[in-house]
Enzyme design. Structure first.
Site, PDB file in Angstrom:
ATOM      1  N   LEU A   1      47.111   3.881 -37.922  1.00 33.02           N
ATOM      2  CA  LEU A   1      48.180   3.599 -36.966  1.00 33.02           C
ATOM      3  C   LEU A   1      48.766   2.242 -37.286  1.00 33.02           C
ATOM      4  CD1 LEU A   1      49.546   4.243 -34.065  1.00 33.02           C
ATOM      5  CD2 LEU A   1      47.840   2.653 -33.189  1.00 33.02           C
TER       6      LEU A   1
ATOM      7  N   TRP B   1      49.744  -6.336 -10.792  1.00 32.29           N
ATOM      8  CA  TRP B   1      48.367  -5.854 -10.751  1.00 32.29           C
ATOM      9  C   TRP B   1      47.433  -6.977 -10.291  1.00 32.29           C
ATOM     10  CZ3 TRP B   1      43.871  -7.330 -13.193  1.00 32.29           C
ATOM     11  CH2 TRP B   1      42.802  -6.422 -13.168  1.00 32.29           C
TER      12      TRP B   1
ATOM     13  N   TRP C   1      60.515 -16.947 -22.052  1.00 33.21           N
ATOM     14  CA  TRP C   1      60.353 -18.404 -22.048  1.00 33.21           C
ATOM     15  C   TRP C   1      60.801 -19.001 -20.710  1.00 33.21           C
ATOM     16  CZ3 TRP C   1      57.501 -20.362 -25.778  1.00 33.21           C
ATOM     17  CH2 TRP C   1      57.469 -19.723 -27.025  1.00 33.21           C
TER      18      TRP C   1
ATOM     19  N   SER D   1      62.208 -12.572 -25.747  1.00 29.63           N
ATOM     20  CA  SER D   1      62.879 -13.854 -25.958  1.00 29.63           C
ATOM     21  C   SER D   1      63.338 -14.467 -24.640  1.00 29.63           C
ATOM     22  CB  SER D   1      64.073 -13.668 -26.915  1.00 29.63           C
ATOM     23  OG  SER D   1      64.887 -12.588 -26.513  1.00 29.63           O
TER      24      SER D   1
ATOM     25  N   ASP E   1      54.684  -3.301 -18.577  1.00 28.99           N
ATOM     26  CA  ASP E   1      55.116  -4.047 -17.390  1.00 28.99           C
ATOM     27  C   ASP E   1      54.142  -3.836 -16.230  1.00 28.99           C
ATOM     28  OD1 ASP E   1      56.709  -5.712 -15.927  1.00 28.99           O
ATOM     29  OD2 ASP E   1      58.214  -4.204 -15.443  1.00 28.99           O
TER      30      ASP E   1
ATOM     31  N   HIS F   1      47.490 -10.327 -17.244  1.00 29.27           N
ATOM     32  CA  HIS F   1      47.796 -10.251 -18.674  1.00 29.27           C
ATOM     33  C   HIS F   1      46.527  -9.969 -19.479  1.00 29.27           C
ATOM     34  CE1 HIS F   1      51.857 -11.398 -17.887  1.00 29.27           C
ATOM     35  NE2 HIS F   1      51.545 -12.606 -17.460  1.00 29.27           N
TER      36      HIS F   1
ATOM     37  N   ILE G   1      65.584  -1.109 -19.898  1.00 28.53           N
ATOM     38  CA  ILE G   1      64.910  -1.322 -21.186  1.00 28.53           C
ATOM     39  C   ILE G   1      64.753  -2.799 -21.528  1.00 28.53           C
ATOM     40  CG2 ILE G   1      65.611   0.923 -22.064  1.00 28.53           C
ATOM     41  CD1 ILE G   1      67.713  -0.423 -23.744  1.00 28.53           C
TER      42      ILE G   1
END
Length: 246
Positions: A134, A28, A72, A69, A23, A40, A194
């Site tokens: 990973l 930023w 959008w 979700s 987030d 982004h 969350i």
């Protein structure tokens, strides 16, 4: 007299699975008088650095919340820019991720995205299938409530009788069934919630909320979160017995 050998103290084991809500990209960019898209883009660069940091710290699974979700609801130009950024990121970083030993898995509802994006995801997953340094789980068009509902639907379709639908059985149908539940959940950007991420899986996860904006989140901040994790007394609902007296 010869000097005694120095015995290194055992380092605590790293969390096996770290989940991150990335987030603060938009804020930023705003601080720099830039469009949100540039935030982004900087966030993708930060993710690549954190992937390497997790590998260096022997973390097995990293799950990041890339697009919920609910996202959008954002302005259409920002959503379109994010979709394009994902395609560009796959093109730019896929070979690098593969060379780093990263296995990529996309987690979320794929029905709402374009064929072009689905094909890019399939390529990323297929080309990194045998990597084991990973596992990078990218949650895209994902929501915790969606995950629980889709797992219930799959269990019904598989013919699981109601009497046999235990927590363990339902977990087999979750989107994250391939990974252990997260040990450490980090949210950057100063928000303390969350946001519908890993609701089922985070039942006994340790949470760390950071004021750091995601594009500025680096190894120092990751190590601080891991240090906080190691200070927690994880009992998973039980009680630890006191050590026996000598």
């Amino acid at each position: 007299m010869s000097a005694l050998p120095i015995v290194a103290q055992d380092r605590p084991a790293p969390p096996r699975h770290v989940a991150i809500v990335m987030d603060g990209n938009g804020r930023w960019a705003k601080k720099r008088f830039l469009p949100r898209f540039f935030g982004h883009k900087a966030g993708v660069d930060s993710l690549v650095k954190i992937v390497q940091a997790c590998i260096d710290r022997d973390i097995e699974h990293l799950t990041v919340f890339a697009f919920s979700s609910e996202n959008w609801k954002r302005p259409s130009d920002e959503v379109s820019g994010l979709m394009g950024l994902v395609l560009a990121a796959v093109s730019r970083y896929l070979a690098k991720m593969g060379a780093m030993g990263v296995r990529i898995r996309i987690v979320g509802d794929r029905d709402a995205v374009s064929d072009k994006l689905r094909n890019a995801w399939n390529e990323a997953e297929t080309s990194t299938l045998h990597n084991s340094k990973l596992t990078l789980n990218v949650a895209f068009n994902y929501g915790g409530r969606w995950d629980i509902v889709q797992a219930c639907k799959k269990a019904i379709e598989a013919g699981v009788p109601a009497a046999e639908l235990t927590e363990a059985k339902l977990s087999e149908f979750m989107a994250m069934a391939h990974a252990p539940d997260p040990d450490l959940f980090i949210r950057t950007g100063g928000e303390v919630r969350i946001s519908n991420f890993l609701l089922w899986q985070a039942a006994y996860t340790e949470f760390v909320f950071s004021d750091c904006l995601w594009p500025e989140f680096g190894e120092r901040e990751l190590d601080a979160a891991i240090a906080s994790f190691h200070e927690r007394d994880r009992r998973f609902g039980g009680v630890k017995e006191a050590p026996a007296a000598a």
